[in-house]
Motif scaffolding. Structure first.
Motif, PDB file in Angstrom:
ATOM      1  N   GLY A 153       6.412   2.767   2.484  1.00  0.00           N
ATOM      2  CA  GLY A 153       5.254   1.942   2.815  1.00  0.00           C
ATOM      3  C   GLY A 153       5.338   0.619   2.097  1.00  0.00           C
ATOM      4  N   PRO A 154       4.580  -0.311   2.563  1.00  0.00           N
ATOM      5  CA  PRO A 154       3.633  -0.146   3.664  1.00  0.00           C
ATOM      6  C   PRO A 154       4.352  -0.120   5.016  1.00  0.00           C
ATOM      7  N   GLY A 155       3.710   0.493   5.986  1.00  0.00           N
ATOM      8  CA  GLY A 155       4.236   0.489   7.332  1.00  0.00           C
ATOM      9  C   GLY A 155       4.907   1.768   7.781  1.00  0.00           C
ATOM     10  N   ALA A 156       5.135   2.718   6.886  1.00  0.00           N
ATOM     11  CA  ALA A 156       5.699   4.030   7.230  1.00  0.00           C
ATOM     12  C   ALA A 156       7.056   3.936   7.924  1.00  0.00           C
ATOM     13  N   ALA A 157       7.960   3.130   7.402  1.00  0.00           N
ATOM     14  CA  ALA A 157       9.318   3.043   7.958  1.00  0.00           C
ATOM     15  C   ALA A 157      10.084   4.311   7.598  1.00  0.00           C
ATOM     16  N   PRO A 158      10.800   4.922   8.559  1.00  0.00           N
ATOM     17  CA  PRO A 158      11.557   6.135   8.247  1.00  0.00           C
ATOM     18  C   PRO A 158      12.755   5.815   7.360  1.00  0.00           C
ATOM     19  N   VAL A 159      12.901   6.570   6.255  1.00  0.00           N
ATOM     20  CA  VAL A 159      13.986   6.312   5.297  1.00  0.00           C
ATOM     21  C   VAL A 159      14.782   7.561   4.946  1.00  0.00           C
ATOM     22  N   GLY A 160      14.394   8.714   5.479  1.00  0.00           N
ATOM     23  CA  GLY A 160      15.111   9.952   5.214  1.00  0.00           C
ATOM     24  C   GLY A 160      14.459  11.100   5.956  1.00  0.00           C
ATOM     25  N   TYR A 161      15.156  12.238   5.965  1.00  0.00           N
ATOM     26  CA  TYR A 161      14.610  13.413   6.647  1.00  0.00           C
ATOM     27  C   TYR A 161      15.370  14.656   6.246  1.00  0.00           C
ATOM     28  N   ALA A 207      11.509   9.912  17.944  1.00  0.00           N
ATOM     29  CA  ALA A 207      12.221   8.629  17.957  1.00  0.00           C
ATOM     30  C   ALA A 207      12.556   8.168  16.536  1.00  0.00           C
ATOM     31  N   ALA A 208      11.627   8.330  15.608  1.00  0.00           N
ATOM     32  CA  ALA A 208      11.870   7.935  14.215  1.00  0.00           C
ATOM     33  C   ALA A 208      12.970   8.797  13.603  1.00  0.00           C
ATOM     34  N   PRO A 224      15.783  13.224  22.469  1.00  0.00           N
ATOM     35  CA  PRO A 224      15.636  14.565  23.058  1.00  0.00           C
ATOM     36  C   PRO A 224      16.111  15.700  22.127  1.00  0.00           C
ATOM     37  N   VAL A 225      17.155  15.465  21.355  1.00  0.00           N
ATOM     38  CA  VAL A 225      17.628  16.493  20.411  1.00  0.00           C
ATOM     39  C   VAL A 225      16.542  16.798  19.382  1.00  0.00           C
ATOM     40  N   TYR A 226      15.937  15.753  18.832  1.00  0.00           N
ATOM     41  CA  TYR A 226      14.892  15.966  17.830  1.00  0.00           C
ATOM     42  C   TYR A 226      13.609  16.496  18.460  1.00  0.00           C
ATOM     43  N   LEU A 264      10.978  20.186  10.314  1.00  0.00           N
ATOM     44  CA  LEU A 264      11.565  18.902   9.924  1.00  0.00           C
ATOM     45  C   LEU A 264      10.553  18.137   9.085  1.00  0.00           C
ATOM     46  N   TRP A 265      11.076  17.414   8.096  1.00  0.00           N
ATOM     47  CA  TRP A 265      10.257  16.546   7.257  1.00  0.00           C
ATOM     48  C   TRP A 265      10.780  15.135   7.401  1.00  0.00           C
TER      49      TRP A 265
END
Length: 191
Positions: free
Chosen positions: A67-75, A14-15, A48-50, A61-62
């Motif tokens: 932080g704080p909170g571990a918000a997704p900002v890239g991959y 989801a992230a 579902p794709v991920y 995948l990376w």
């Protein structure tokens, strides 16, 4: 702001879908057709794709988090190559590498790429490949700075609209020193 990079896990689908859609829209809004962007995100930037990519042992995948909170900002998404160029045994393709605009030029993209290259070397890859839209000057500049070179062309369907991409390659050398296991660093966000 503290940033970290870690290998994505099955619970991260989801992230990844969220940061995938956000960064794709941010990168291409006003550059390519808006309707095509929305269709692409609805079809390709989904949980579902991920989840399928995360379940496939051949893919890695990376996830970059703030932080704080571990918000997704890239991959970054690494997989076996599916590009219209001659490939060699062990080649790998960077399917996607994106970082939120406010964190570009922070070193985060280079850190994602370093993690990917370490994995590629461990798998015995001699090079990594990727496709990039010919009109994405910012990405092309980044790839040139980190050692990629043009090796071909392809067309890429974004939501039913076809665009022209460069195919780039980066040849990998073996590392003489062991990579650092710590992938945390602090950056200041642009304002």
């Amino acid at each position: 702001m503290m940033l970290s990079i870690r290998r994505a896990e099955p619970t991260d689908a989801a992230a990844l879908a969220l940061v995938g859609a956000a960064t794709f829209l941010e990168s291409y809004s006003g550059v390519i057709d808006g309707g095509a962007l929305v269709r692409h995100c609805v079809q390709k930037q989904t949980e579902p794709v991920y989840a399928a990519a995360l379940a496939d042992q051949k893919q890695a995948l990376w996830l970059a988090e703030a932080g704080p909170g571990a918000a997704p900002v890239g991959y970054l998404h690494l997989a076996p190559p599916d590009l219209p160029v001659p490939t060699q045994a062990g080649d790998l393709e960077i399917k996607r590498i994106y970082v939120l605009d406010k964190l570009q030029r922070s070193g985060l993209g280079a850190k994602l790429l370093a993690a990917c290259e370490d994995e590629a070397r461990e798998r015995g890859a001699g090079r990594v490949l990727l496709g990039v839209y010919k009109g994405n000057a910012k990405a092309l500049g980044f790839y040139e700075r980190v050692g990629f070179q043009t090796c071909g062309e392809r067309t890429f369907d974004v939501g039913g609209t076809v665009y022209n991409d460069w195919v780039l390659e980066k040849r990998l050398c073996r590392r003489l020193e062991a990579p650092s296991p710590i992938r945390f660093f602090k950056v200041s966000a642009r304002r």
